[in-house]
Write an enzyme that holds these catalytic residues in place. Structure first.
Site, PDB file in Angstrom:
ATOM      1  N   ASP A 224      58.785 -73.907  26.847  1.00 59.78           N
ATOM      2  CA  ASP A 224      59.271 -73.912  28.391  1.00 59.78           C
ATOM      3  C   ASP A 224      60.435 -72.872  28.673  1.00 59.78           C
ATOM      4  O   ASP A 224      61.562 -73.286  27.876  1.00 59.78           O
ATOM      5  CB  ASP A 224      59.416 -75.235  28.585  1.00 59.78           C
ATOM      6  CG  ASP A 224      59.755 -75.339  30.371  1.00 59.78           C
ATOM      7  OD1 ASP A 224      59.815 -74.747  30.917  1.00 59.78           O
ATOM      8  OD2 ASP A 224      59.863 -76.816  30.683  1.00 59.78           O
ATOM      9  N   GLU A 250      55.390 -71.613  29.462  1.00 59.71           N
ATOM     10  CA  GLU A 250      55.456 -72.457  30.690  1.00 59.71           C
ATOM     11  C   GLU A 250      56.902 -71.859  31.556  1.00 59.71           C
ATOM     12  O   GLU A 250      57.797 -71.503  30.898  1.00 59.71           O
ATOM     13  CB  GLU A 250      55.964 -73.870  30.259  1.00 59.71           C
ATOM     14  CG  GLU A 250      56.086 -74.752  31.502  1.00 59.71           C
ATOM     15  CD  GLU A 250      56.438 -76.122  31.162  1.00 59.71           C
ATOM     16  OE1 GLU A 250      56.932 -77.023  31.867  1.00 59.71           O
ATOM     17  OE2 GLU A 250      55.982 -76.796  30.097  1.00 59.71           O
ATOM     18  N   GLU A 276      55.074 -77.025  38.155  1.00 60.87           N
ATOM     19  CA  GLU A 276      56.015 -78.113  38.718  1.00 60.87           C
ATOM     20  C   GLU A 276      56.989 -78.034  39.759  1.00 60.87           C
ATOM     21  O   GLU A 276      57.255 -78.966  40.411  1.00 60.87           O
ATOM     22  CB  GLU A 276      57.132 -78.403  37.268  1.00 60.87           C
ATOM     23  CG  GLU A 276      58.301 -77.437  37.406  1.00 60.87           C
ATOM     24  CD  GLU A 276      58.850 -77.729  36.057  1.00 60.87           C
ATOM     25  OE1 GLU A 276      60.370 -78.308  36.292  1.00 60.87           O
ATOM     26  OE2 GLU A 276      58.776 -77.231  34.796  1.00 60.87           O
ATOM     27  N   HIS A 326      53.344 -83.067  34.468  1.00 60.40           N
ATOM     28  CA  HIS A 326      54.776 -82.850  34.268  1.00 60.40           C
ATOM     29  C   HIS A 326      55.411 -84.056  34.647  1.00 60.40           C
ATOM     30  O   HIS A 326      55.412 -84.599  35.802  1.00 60.40           O
ATOM     31  CB  HIS A 326      55.129 -81.554  35.086  1.00 60.40           C
ATOM     32  CG  HIS A 326      56.582 -81.647  35.159  1.00 60.40           C
ATOM     33  ND1 HIS A 326      57.600 -82.054  35.881  1.00 60.40           N
ATOM     34  CD2 HIS A 326      57.184 -80.575  34.351  1.00 60.40           C
ATOM     35  CE1 HIS A 326      58.832 -81.623  35.467  1.00 60.40           C
ATOM     36  NE2 HIS A 326      58.514 -80.751  34.528  1.00 60.40           N
TER      37      HIS A 326
END
Length: 398
Positions: A224, A250, A276, A326
């Site tokens: 991420d 991500e 997200e 998420h």
């Protein structure tokens, strides 16, 4: 003839919930100390322009809806920063639209809440987080009124055993992170996610490569980037972590750079995951139609709740794209709500679960809610199927 349950909404309340937790330090968001190079290269610097601000504690906004017969539904509006703002939207904007209405008319009430500020530009952020909290509470209430788990009301389940990944690999050194990874594998996880984007590129890549060497052949690694990279660095980092065997990258770019996501997704064989930040089916539809993402990551407590989350999943399915929940910071309401939607979704992929102890998580419940053997079991009681220990809950409500 049996009487139907009393479904009129009597009260809508919102509370701030807090607990002591160092999220940034505890989840391994910063690079290990022993990856810091002796000589820093100027072009390896990332900076912190796009990095989110995190609070010094765990906190969120919980919503309580009470029907006229006393039945209570609970929900959560994802609010890691500024939960009082989310609570104010619930109480000042949404509650007056709900009191006295039929609690089972969830679709109608969602459209009423969304429409209340739509033309004023409030189609994300605190408004949608507040709507999410109310919507989840309504689904919890509906399940309790009819005596069924939410996933049954949604037409599921496809499965009640959800594959989960450990989110965050704690440790201040490579060795400490390797030890964390071994604990995850021993606990049954086959996937874990590491953070990059908070240090120089060299540091991040060294940390990822060391982690992959530790778990090679036993677990998959996701990374991420928290939207940290610019166009000149995202592709280079993507190709490097792809070479290492990372399964998805991500949020490599700021969410506004849709063209960058289109180009990056086309250039990499590895999946690009994002979402997200998106809060509605329309926002996801734009990215999906342009092939700007390979896996979407809706946050059910931010993206309008279960009602809108179900539509987002359907939009993704139209494009043959799967979604992963998420679930980073928040209470067990967040976990339960996402789990029920996942159980009723044909195109669900995998569930995020925080790897570090959560003071506002399942420690506040009468029964635990966390993965076992890398699998999260969806609660099967009425509504969301979870119950607070009221004494413990009150200790954390502001």
């Amino acid at each position: 003839m049996a009487s139907s349950p009393t479904t009129r909404i009597a009260a809508v309340e919102a509370f701030v919930i807090v607990g002591d937790k160092d999220y940034v330090g505890g989840a391994g968001l910063r690079p290990p100390a022993d990856t810091v190079p002796t000589h820093r290269r100027a072009l390896a610097a990332v900076g912190d322009r796009h990095i989110c601000v995190y609070p010094p504690q765990a906190q969120s906004c919980v919503v309580k809806i009470t029907a006229e017969d006393g039945t209570v539904g609970w929900g959560e509006g994802h609010a890691p920063l500024g939960p009082r703002a989310t609570a104010a939207v619930v109480q000042d904007v949404l509650a007056p639209l709900l009191v006295g209405e039929d609690a089972l008319a969830i679709e109608m009430l969602w459209e009423r809440m969304y429409g209340s500020m739509r033309l004023r530009g409030h189609v994300a952020g605190y408004q949608l987080e507040a709507i999410a909290g109310v919507d989840i509470a309504l689904w919890d209430l509906a399940g309790k009124l009819v005596g069924l788990p939410v996933y049954r009301l949604l037409g599921g389940p496809f499965t009640t055993a959800l594959p989960a990944y450990a989110s965050g690999v704690p440790g201040k050194t490579i060795e400490e992170r390797a030890a964390s990874a071994e604990r995850f594998i021993s606990a049954g996880y086959t996937t874990m996610k590491a953070s990059i984007g908070r240090g120089a590129i060299d540091e991040d890549l060294a940390a990822v490569e060391a982690l992959i060497e530790t778990v090679h052949g036993r677990a998959d690694v996701l990374v991420d980037a928290h939207g940290a990279y610019a166009s000149h660095s995202a592709l280079a980092v993507g190709r490097e972590v792809q070479r290492m065997g990372v399964r998805w990258l991500e949020d490599p770019l700021p969410p506004e750079d849709v063209e960058g996501y289109v180009a990056l997704s086309a250039a990499l064989e590895m999946s690009v995951a994002a979402g997200e930040t998106e809060c509605t089916r329309w926002q996801f539809a734009e990215r999906l139609s342009r092939k700007a993402v390979d896996v979407i990551l809706p946050d059910i407590c931010r993206a309008g709740g279960i009602t809108e989350g179900r539509k987002i999943a359907t939009v993704a399915d139209v494009h043959n794209v799967r979604w992963a929940a998420h679930v980073s910071m928040g209470t067990s309401l967040h976990v339960a709500a996402a789990a029920h939607l996942a159980a009723a979704s044909a195109n669900f992929l995998i569930f995020e679960f925080s790897s570090t102890p959560n003071p506002i998580g399942d420690v506040l419940l009468t029964r635990p809610l966390q993965p076992e053997g890398g699998i999260l079991r969806v609660p099967d009681g009425p509504g969301l199927g979870i119950e607070f220990d009221e004494a413990k809950l009150l200790e954390h409500l502001v």
